[in-house]
Design an enzyme around this catalytic site. Structure first.
Site, short mmCIF file in Angstrom:
data_model
loop_
_atom_site.label_atom_id
_atom_site.label_comp_id
_atom_site.label_asym_id
_atom_site.label_seq_id
_atom_site.Cartn_x
_atom_site.Cartn_y
_atom_site.Cartn_z
N PHE A 1 0.84 -1.20 0.00
CA PHE A 1 0.00 0.00 0.00
C PHE A 1 0.88 1.27 0.00
O PHE A 1 0.84 2.07 -0.94
CB PHE A 1 -0.91 -0.10 1.23
CG PHE A 1 -1.63 1.15 1.63
CD1 PHE A 1 -2.36 1.88 0.71
CD2 PHE A 1 -1.62 1.55 2.96
CE1 PHE A 1 -3.06 3.02 1.10
CE2 PHE A 1 -2.31 2.69 3.36
CZ PHE A 1 -3.03 3.42 2.43
N TYR B 1 21.44 -8.42 -2.98
CA TYR B 1 22.38 -7.71 -3.85
C TYR B 1 21.59 -6.88 -4.84
O TYR B 1 20.64 -7.37 -5.46
CB TYR B 1 23.26 -8.72 -4.61
CG TYR B 1 24.09 -8.07 -5.70
CD1 TYR B 1 25.26 -7.39 -5.38
CD2 TYR B 1 23.66 -8.11 -7.03
CE1 TYR B 1 26.00 -6.78 -6.38
CE2 TYR B 1 24.40 -7.49 -8.02
CZ TYR B 1 25.57 -6.83 -7.70
OH TYR B 1 26.29 -6.20 -8.68
N GLY C 1 22.75 -2.63 5.65
CA GLY C 1 24.04 -3.04 5.07
C GLY C 1 24.16 -2.58 3.63
O GLY C 1 25.22 -2.11 3.19
N TYR D 1 5.24 -7.59 15.88
CA TYR D 1 5.38 -6.38 15.04
C TYR D 1 6.04 -5.26 15.84
O TYR D 1 7.02 -4.65 15.40
CB TYR D 1 3.99 -5.95 14.57
CG TYR D 1 3.96 -4.78 13.62
CD1 TYR D 1 4.54 -4.85 12.36
CD2 TYR D 1 3.31 -3.60 13.97
CE1 TYR D 1 4.48 -3.78 11.49
CE2 TYR D 1 3.24 -2.53 13.10
CZ TYR D 1 3.83 -2.62 11.85
OH TYR D 1 3.76 -1.56 10.98
N TYR E 1 23.52 1.98 13.25
CA TYR E 1 24.23 2.22 11.98
C TYR E 1 24.51 3.71 11.80
O TYR E 1 25.53 4.09 11.22
CB TYR E 1 23.40 1.68 10.80
CG TYR E 1 23.83 0.28 10.41
CD1 TYR E 1 23.62 -0.79 11.27
CD2 TYR E 1 24.47 0.03 9.19
CE1 TYR E 1 24.02 -2.07 10.93
CE2 TYR E 1 24.87 -1.25 8.84
CZ TYR E 1 24.64 -2.29 9.72
OH TYR E 1 25.05 -3.56 9.38
#
Ligand code: UDP
Length: 309
Positions: free
Chosen positions: A11, A62, A102, A145, A159
């Site tokens: 959606f 990838y 990543g 969730y 990160y």
């Protein structure tokens, strides 16, 4: 820009792809169709700035060529869906977010996480500002969730802090509009589909629980601005106009003119009693606020479901 969107047949993912394409950007869409719908991207076939890859982001991923953005929207997002796919929901929030981060790091791309108001759980602070840490039951049925998205936020910030990746986190509140699946299970689609097919409208519990419903074009505009102009802190994007579930049922009855009755069903476990975004941050940072009223948005959504049913 060339951006990757996971959950591209969903959606929100499909509307977001349209938004990037409308501004002249290129989009790589990725989806495994667990809850995504091929019909949502059918109109993009033949668009030379759109590529689609059928793939599960929770496995090694990838993508060839440069990327300026990775937007992670893949996840079952309706309570019915994540109860049916609990492990896949945990995996896409955890492993999928790790893979997407990543990829963003490897490409030097900006990362954007679709998080959720569910990180606030059944909130004890109302309305919910981003500074509220939430009230989540980790082992309840919704925990798959809620905790996956909380982990995803933690991973995104790690990160950002450790690897210096440019990141964004949006906390999406209840959003509705065209391209929701008719049997998606969420309240707006349920009520409209029930009204149009002559089935009873199923109010769970006493219907006094509240939600604040945002029309999809408003939500996508907020997300797009956050991606372009925001910062790394989580940002609520939603419509602060709060309604009870019963009010929504009555509005759908009025706007469809249905003869369907409104009936009650048991309240699901851990169903939040209230929910309303504090959007001060989005207003200030992004000069954004929703423009479509519930009445207008529900009318447009009724038109959509009339066509697809
Ligand atoms: N709900 C309802 N009838 C339905 C579906 C949902 O009364 O047929 C209620 C549900 O219990 C919740 C609210 O509507 O209080 C919103 O549910 P939804 O599944 O759309 O999303 P949530 O905000 O709970 O994630």
């Amino acid at each position: 820009m060339r951006v990757l969107i996971t959950g591209a047949a969903g959606f929100l993912g499909s509307h977001l792809a349209d938004r990037f394409l409308a501004d002249g950007h290129s989009v790589v869409g990725l989806d495994n169709f667990i809850t995504g719908n091929p019909d949502n991207i059918a109109h993009l076939a033949g668009n030379e700035r759109y590529e689609f890859v059928r793939h599960n982001i929770s496995t090694y991923t990838y993508v060839a060529g440069p990327l300026d953005g990775v937007l992670h929207f893949a996840s079952p997002a309706s309570p019915v869906d994540y109860l049916e796919h609990p492990i896949a929901t945990l995996k896409v929030g955890a492993l999928g977010t790790h893979n997407a981060l990543g990829l963003a790091k490897a490409k030097g791309a900006r990362f954007f996480l679709a998080s959720t108001s569910e990180v606030y759980g059944d909130p004890l602070v109302h309305p919910q500002p981003e500074s509220y840490w939430g009230n989540v039951n980790p082992i309840g049925p919704r925990g798959v969730y809620d905790e996956a998205k909380r982990f995803a936020e933690a991973m995104t910030m790690a990160y950002h802090r450790y690897h210096g990746v440019d990141t964004r986190i949006v906390r999406i509140f209840n959003t509705y509009g065209p391209r929701m699946r008719p049997r998606d299970g969420r309240v707006v689609s349920n009520f409209i589909v029930q009204a149009l097919t002559g089935e009873p409208l199923t109010v769970y519990g006493d219907g006094r629980q509240t939600r604040s419903f945002c029309y999809v074009s408003d939500e996508v505009e907020g997300i797009y601005r956050l991606f372009m102009n925001g910062d790394a802190e989580p940002t609520n994007i939603g419509n602060p106009n709060e309604f009870t579930v019963r009010q929504l049922a009555e509005l759908v009855v009025e706007l469809t003119g249905t003869k369907s009755p409104i009936v009650t069903r048991p309240l699901p476990t851990d169903d939040p009693k209230v929910r309303q975004p504090d959007i001060t941050r989005a207003r200030t940072l992004l000069a954004w606020e929703p423009a479509v009223s519930l009445r207008e948005g529900v009318m447009r959504t009724i038109e959509y479901f009339r066509q697809v049913l």
